[in-house]
Motif scaffolding. Structure first.
Motif, PDB file in Angstrom:
ATOM      1  N   SER A  43       0.843  -1.190   0.000  1.00 40.55           N
ATOM      2  CA  SER A  43       0.000   0.000   0.000  1.00 40.55           C
ATOM      3  C   SER A  43       0.879   1.241   0.000  1.00 40.55           C
ATOM      4  O   SER A  43       2.035   1.185   0.414  1.00 40.55           O
ATOM      5  N   PRO A  44       0.343   2.373  -0.466  1.00 39.27           N
ATOM      6  CA  PRO A  44       1.146   3.602  -0.512  1.00 39.27           C
ATOM      7  C   PRO A  44       1.347   4.254   0.849  1.00 39.27           C
ATOM      8  O   PRO A  44       2.081   5.226   0.954  1.00 39.27           O
ATOM      9  N   PHE A  45       0.672   3.739   1.861  1.00 38.19           N
ATOM     10  CA  PHE A  45       0.856   4.304   3.208  1.00 38.19           C
ATOM     11  C   PHE A  45       0.521   3.199   4.203  1.00 38.19           C
ATOM     12  O   PHE A  45      -0.120   2.211   3.836  1.00 38.19           O
ATOM     13  N   PRO A  46       0.968   3.319   5.446  1.00 39.18           N
ATOM     14  CA  PRO A  46       0.677   2.263   6.406  1.00 39.18           C
ATOM     15  C   PRO A  46      -0.818   2.194   6.705  1.00 39.18           C
ATOM     16  O   PRO A  46      -1.460   3.223   6.898  1.00 39.18           O
ATOM     17  N   ILE A  47      -1.363   0.979   6.709  1.00 41.00           N
ATOM     18  CA  ILE A  47      -2.781   0.800   7.001  1.00 41.00           C
ATOM     19  C   ILE A  47      -2.888   0.006   8.293  1.00 41.00           C
ATOM     20  O   ILE A  47      -2.322  -1.083   8.404  1.00 41.00           O
ATOM     21  N   SER A 146       3.053   2.854  -5.011  1.00 40.65           N
ATOM     22  CA  SER A 146       3.616   3.967  -4.248  1.00 40.65           C
ATOM     23  C   SER A 146       2.860   5.256  -4.564  1.00 40.65           C
ATOM     24  O   SER A 146       3.317   6.339  -4.247  1.00 40.65           O
ATOM     25  N   ARG A 147       1.695   5.113  -5.207  1.00 39.87           N
ATOM     26  CA  ARG A 147       0.908   6.320  -5.517  1.00 39.87           C
ATOM     27  C   ARG A 147      -0.476   6.203  -4.895  1.00 39.87           C
ATOM     28  O   ARG A 147      -0.724   6.765  -3.843  1.00 39.87           O
ATOM     29  N   ASP A 148      -1.361   5.425  -5.508  1.00 39.65           N
ATOM     30  CA  ASP A 148      -2.711   5.375  -4.940  1.00 39.65           C
ATOM     31  C   ASP A 148      -3.385   4.021  -5.129  1.00 39.65           C
ATOM     32  O   ASP A 148      -4.602   3.947  -5.022  1.00 39.65           O
TER      33      ASP A 148
ATOM     34  N   ILE B  41      -2.236  14.269  -4.199  1.00 42.42           N
ATOM     35  CA  ILE B  41      -1.179  14.600  -3.230  1.00 42.42           C
ATOM     36  C   ILE B  41       0.162  14.135  -3.771  1.00 42.42           C
ATOM     37  O   ILE B  41       1.149  14.881  -3.809  1.00 42.42           O
ATOM     38  N   THR B  42       0.189  12.873  -4.214  1.00 43.90           N
ATOM     39  CA  THR B  42       1.431  12.293  -4.740  1.00 43.90           C
ATOM     40  C   THR B  42       1.958  13.123  -5.898  1.00 43.90           C
ATOM     41  O   THR B  42       3.139  13.484  -5.938  1.00 43.90           O
ATOM     42  N   ASP B  43       1.051  13.423  -6.845  1.00 45.69           N
ATOM     43  CA  ASP B  43       1.500  14.107  -8.053  1.00 45.69           C
ATOM     44  C   ASP B  43       1.959  15.524  -7.753  1.00 45.69           C
ATOM     45  O   ASP B  43       2.993  15.962  -8.242  1.00 45.69           O
ATOM     46  N   HIS B  44       1.194  16.211  -6.923  1.00 46.54           N
ATOM     47  CA  HIS B  44       1.539  17.612  -6.649  1.00 46.54           C
ATOM     48  C   HIS B  44       2.933  17.715  -6.021  1.00 46.54           C
ATOM     49  O   HIS B  44       3.761  18.499  -6.456  1.00 46.54           O
ATOM     50  N   ILE B  45       3.176  16.891  -4.998  1.00 48.49           N
ATOM     51  CA  ILE B  45       4.450  17.034  -4.281  1.00 48.49           C
ATOM     52  C   ILE B  45       5.606  16.458  -5.100  1.00 48.49           C
ATOM     53  O   ILE B  45       6.690  17.038  -5.147  1.00 48.49           O
ATOM     54  N   SER B  46       5.359  15.320  -5.786  1.00 46.68           N
ATOM     55  CA  SER B  46       6.495  14.735  -6.504  1.00 46.68           C
ATOM     56  C   SER B  46       6.821  15.515  -7.777  1.00 46.68           C
ATOM     57  O   SER B  46       7.958  15.500  -8.229  1.00 46.68           O
ATOM     58  N   GLY B 200      12.366   8.722   7.262  1.00 51.78           N
ATOM     59  CA  GLY B 200      11.116   9.314   6.808  1.00 51.78           C
ATOM     60  C   GLY B 200      11.046   9.428   5.298  1.00 51.78           C
ATOM     61  O   GLY B 200       9.972   9.378   4.705  1.00 51.78           O
ATOM     62  N   LEU B 201      12.219   9.561   4.664  1.00 52.79           N
ATOM     63  CA  LEU B 201      12.259   9.763   3.212  1.00 52.79           C
ATOM     64  C   LEU B 201      12.092   8.477   2.421  1.00 52.79           C
ATOM     65  O   LEU B 201      11.687   8.518   1.250  1.00 52.79           O
ATOM     66  N   ILE B 202      12.420   7.323   3.008  1.00 53.47           N
ATOM     67  CA  ILE B 202      12.496   6.078   2.222  1.00 53.47           C
ATOM     68  C   ILE B 202      11.226   5.817   1.390  1.00 53.47           C
ATOM     69  O   ILE B 202      11.331   5.637   0.176  1.00 53.47           O
ATOM     70  N   PRO B 203      10.016   5.824   1.993  1.00 58.02           N
ATOM     71  CA  PRO B 203       8.842   5.538   1.158  1.00 58.02           C
ATOM     72  C   PRO B 203       8.622   6.582   0.058  1.00 58.02           C
ATOM     73  O   PRO B 203       8.161   6.239  -1.038  1.00 58.02           O
ATOM     74  N   ASP B 204       8.982   7.835   0.349  1.00 61.79           N
ATOM     75  CA  ASP B 204       8.811   8.875  -0.664  1.00 61.79           C
ATOM     76  C   ASP B 204       9.838   8.735  -1.779  1.00 61.79           C
ATOM     77  O   ASP B 204       9.551   9.043  -2.945  1.00 61.79           O
ATOM     78  N   LEU B 205      11.027   8.264  -1.440  1.00 55.97           N
ATOM     79  CA  LEU B 205      12.025   8.018  -2.474  1.00 55.97           C
ATOM     80  C   LEU B 205      11.531   6.916  -3.404  1.00 55.97           C
ATOM     81  O   LEU B 205      11.763   6.952  -4.611  1.00 55.97           O
ATOM     82  N   ALA B 206      10.812   5.930  -2.829  1.00 53.05           N
ATOM     83  CA  ALA B 206      10.244   4.868  -3.661  1.00 53.05           C
ATOM     84  C   ALA B 206       9.184   5.451  -4.596  1.00 53.05           C
ATOM     85  O   ALA B 206       9.102   5.073  -5.764  1.00 53.05           O
ATOM     86  N   THR B 207       8.398   6.402  -4.094  1.00 56.26           N
ATOM     87  CA  THR B 207       7.406   7.064  -4.945  1.00 56.26           C
ATOM     88  C   THR B 207       8.100   7.785  -6.100  1.00 56.26           C
ATOM     89  O   THR B 207       7.685   7.679  -7.255  1.00 56.26           O
ATOM     90  N   LEU B 208       9.184   8.493  -5.783  1.00 59.36           N
ATOM     91  CA  LEU B 208       9.909   9.217  -6.834  1.00 59.36           C
ATOM     92  C   LEU B 208      10.520   8.241  -7.830  1.00 59.36           C
ATOM     93  O   LEU B 208      10.520   8.479  -9.037  1.00 59.36           O
ATOM     94  N   ARG B 209      11.048   7.110  -7.317  1.00 59.57           N
ATOM     95  CA  ARG B 209      11.598   6.076  -8.200  1.00 59.57           C
ATOM     96  C   ARG B 209      10.519   5.603  -9.182  1.00 59.57           C
ATOM     97  O   ARG B 209      10.769   5.469 -10.374  1.00 59.57           O
ATOM     98  N   ASP B 210       9.319   5.379  -8.660  1.00 55.54           N
ATOM     99  CA  ASP B 210       8.258   4.848  -9.500  1.00 55.54           C
ATOM    100  C   ASP B 210       7.665   5.894 -10.440  1.00 55.54           C
ATOM    101  O   ASP B 210       7.075   5.559 -11.451  1.00 55.54           O
TER     102      ASP B 210
END
Lengths: 183, 477
Positions: A43-47, A146-148, B41-46, B200-210
């Motif tokens: 999931s894109p965030f912890p649930i 990692s998005r939605d 949210i994802t798109d705006h920030i990334s 704190g950055l690790i999951p967001d870095l994965a978002t940027l990777r993807d």
């Protein structure tokens, strides 16, 4: 990477994609109740409750962090004591050689430092990270995890795993799509 | 008692009565703008990070900040060539702007840890959009702070002597000295802050990777994302680790400025030798740090159009923290007077008289205006909800906290017990160039950060949406 009940067949598992968190959590809970044991959810965030739903509850981190913290505290204290009392006794203002209150701040900082390193490195090590390759990355739409989007994978090494049954089972939860995951 | 019981669950009727009875101004302000989904949210920030076109304003800002780095490099080079004699320090003032700036910077860092750790433990949801930014600020402030003690040793190439290691001289550091405690406190603080930030950055870095389309960009973020895939098992352990780190950072951040205050309180100089220094310093640090967060967040939010994520509620809450910590600081200033007068000690009494009427009286008055008067505007909602006034007050506090350290350090040192050893302190060109240079370093790092890393925690923002709430069957009842 051995299987628990079965040899590797070239298939890692079957993955279903969901559009919301509740659907994923329901599917994961049902899969566990159905008797599947080898699965994971993404999931894109912890649930809250999702890890328990896929049959995982103990992180094992508390023991690591506590041990590291105690080691750091004792180590820091010992370092000050050994250096200024045993190895090179320093007389500062006529204070006793083992003026232990002065060792406390450094012992405290060392305890925090090692505990924090234990928390981070322990979390990464127990999670098996870094792991640049994983079969789920083969799924075309997995970058949406990692998005939605929300994913549930039932692994082929599960003793209960039967390809057709698993596909049908996942189809029941109204997924966006169900695809096979190759190794 | 056999009346019919209303069986409607309370939580089902409450929202209706709330809507009817409670005026809108008392309802909580949302922590995220309306109309957002996980995807937006994802798109705006990334996109701020991944877009190809870099705004021209960013280049201009970075260029100015890099000018500061250039000045810093020149200052450090000249310092290494000539020694610390190029600074204004001498007898009796051995600690000047080097230590003022050190304490100022390290104090600023404290708000980042407070926001990311203490507010997390207190379940203050509004921290979510500002924590990443504030943590980055902490790191860069600690980097700027660390320069000063390292350089003011006089022979910085021997700085490794501060660390305990077996050596051919058979010597060890003097562990009874607060200055040694400081070495451990600041280096631990820098390390733990960096860990906290990176985790704190690790999951967001994965978002940027993807989300990255360029293969090299993808690989770069991928390498630092460590193969994060958002597994439920990983998330559980991740959140556990994050909570433990928050729990460890909380006493750590309190200890750091406590130990910095020991550098002064353990000495016998009037104006330094006071038992209330640790809480006074910690409150001052949080005060200074929140002012800096506001100083940075207000322009950043405008420039990157982040009003939906850093809402007025965030700014207003920070204004309230500014007021609360400001009052603690004012209380400490008042206590200084009380202790000095009540002690009946001639030196303490003279120290206060010298502060208020001596050669540095102007700075003392300015300190009261900046830290005592200006934050009082925060009592009023009109000022707390105006970005202009928040920014003005934050700037006053930034200056005020620097003045506070000036009043504590040189203004206490310059007239101690023996009038024959009195003197004056003035910062030289190189003192100021180092200071401006370190501000340049801080802003350069900050500019690079907002360009290459998500300045708001994407995954934590997703959890703020109502859709993020999911419940297992067993819990539903």
């Amino acid at each position: 990477m051995g299987g628990i009940g079965k040899p590797i067949t070239g298939l890692y598992g079957v993955i279903a994609e969901f559009s919301d968190a509740q659907a994923l959590l329901d599917a994961a809970n049902s899969a566990r109740e159905e008797g599947y044991t080898e699965m994971d959810a993404f999931s894109p965030f912890p649930i809250h409750g999702l890890a328990e739903a896929v049959g995982f509850a103990k992180t094992g981190l508390s023991a690591v962090v506590l041990t590291m913290g105690i080691l750091g505290g004792i180590g820091g204290f010992f370092m000050c004591w050994y250096a200024n009392v045993i190895s090179y006794p320093l007389n500062i203002g006529g204070k006793p050689y083992n003026s232990w209150p002065a060792w406390i701040p450094i012992a405290f900082e060392c305890a925090i430092l090692l505990a924090a390193l234990g928390a981070v490195l322990g979390m990464l090590a127990l999670n098996g990270l870094p792991m640049p390759y994983h079969p789920v990355f083969n799924v075309r739409r997995f970058d949406q995890a990692s998005r939605d989007k929300f994913f549930l994978v039932l692994q082929a090494r599960d003793p209960k795993f039967q390809l057709d049954e698993v596909r049908d089972f996942l189809d029941k939860f109204n997924p966006r799509e169900v695809v096979d995951v190759p190794w | 008692m056999a009346t019919t019981k209303d069986t409607t669950p309370v939580h089902e009727v409450r929202p209706v009565t709330q809507e009817l009875r409670i005026p809108a101004r008392y309802l909580p302000t949302p922590t995220i703008g309306p109309g957002h989904s996980f995807a937006t949210i994802t798109d705006h920030i990334s996109t701020i990070v991944l877009r190809r076109k870099t705004p021209i304003g960013w280049f201009i800002g970075l260029l100015i900040a890099m000018g500061g780095v250039g000045l810093l490099s020149i200052s450090i080079t000249w310092l290494l060539v000539k020694g610390i004699g190029i600074w204004g320090i001498n007898h009796p003032v051995g600690w000047g702007m080097d230590i003022i700036n050190f304490v100022w910077w390290i104090g600023i860092g404290h708000a980042g840890t407070l926001i990311s750790a203490i507010l997390l433990l207190l379940r203050q949801e509004w921290r979510t959009s500002i924590n990443r930014f504030a943590e980055a600020m902490t790191l860069f402030a600690v980097a700027s702070a660390g320069l000063y003690p390292a350089l003011h040793t006089g022979r910085p190439w021997f700085d490794y002597w501060l660390f305990p290691y077996p050596n051919t001289m058979g010597l060890w550091p003097q562990f009874r000295s607060p200055l040694m405690w400081d070495v451990f406190a600041v280096s631990t603080y820098a390390t733990v802050s960096a860990l906290f930030w990176y985790v704190g950055l690790i999951p967001d870095l994965a978002t940027l990777r993807d989300r990255a389309t360029n293969i090299w960009v993808k690989r770069a973020y991928g390498a630092f994302a460590l193969g994060w895939r958002g597994s439920a098992k990983h998330w559980l352990r991740y959140e556990h680790a994050y909570l433990l780190l928050a729990g460890l950072s909380t006493p750590l951040v309190l200890s750091v400025h406590t130990i910095v205050s020991f550098d002064f309180a353990v000495a016998q100089i009037p104006g330094w030798h006071a038992t209330f220094f640790p809480p006074y310093f910690v409150a001052g640090a949080v005060f200074a740090g929140f002012a800096m967060v506001l100083t940075l967040a207000i322009p950043a939010r405008k420039f990157f159009r982040l009003e939906d994520f850093i809402t007025m509620k965030h700014l207003e809450n920070m204004g309230k923290v500014l007021l609360a910590t400001g009052l603690i600081v004012v209380y400490a200033y008042a206590m200084e007077w009380f202790y000095g007068l009540y002690s009946g000690n001639a030196f303490e009494g003279y120290m206060l008289k010298n502060r208020a009427t001596g050669p540095y009286a102007k700075m003392y008055v300015a300190l009261w205006v900046c830290n005592g008067l200006a934050p009082q505007l925060m009592w009023f909602k009109r000022f707390r909800t105006s970005t202009f006034w928040l920014f003005v007050v934050a700037m006053f506090v930034n200056v005020g906290m620097w003045l506070e350290r000036f009043v504590i350090i040189p203004a206490s040192l310059h007239r101690d017990f023996l009038p024959s050893s009195w003197g004056m302190y003035h910062g030289t060109f190189w003192d100021w160039s180092m200071f401006i240079g370190s501000i340049g370093l801080f802003f350069s790092l900050l500019f690079l950060f907002v360009r290459f890393l998500p300045m708001i925690s994407i995954f934590e923002m997703r959890t703020l949406l109502p859709e993020a709430q999911a419940h297992s069957h067993e819990e539903a009842h």
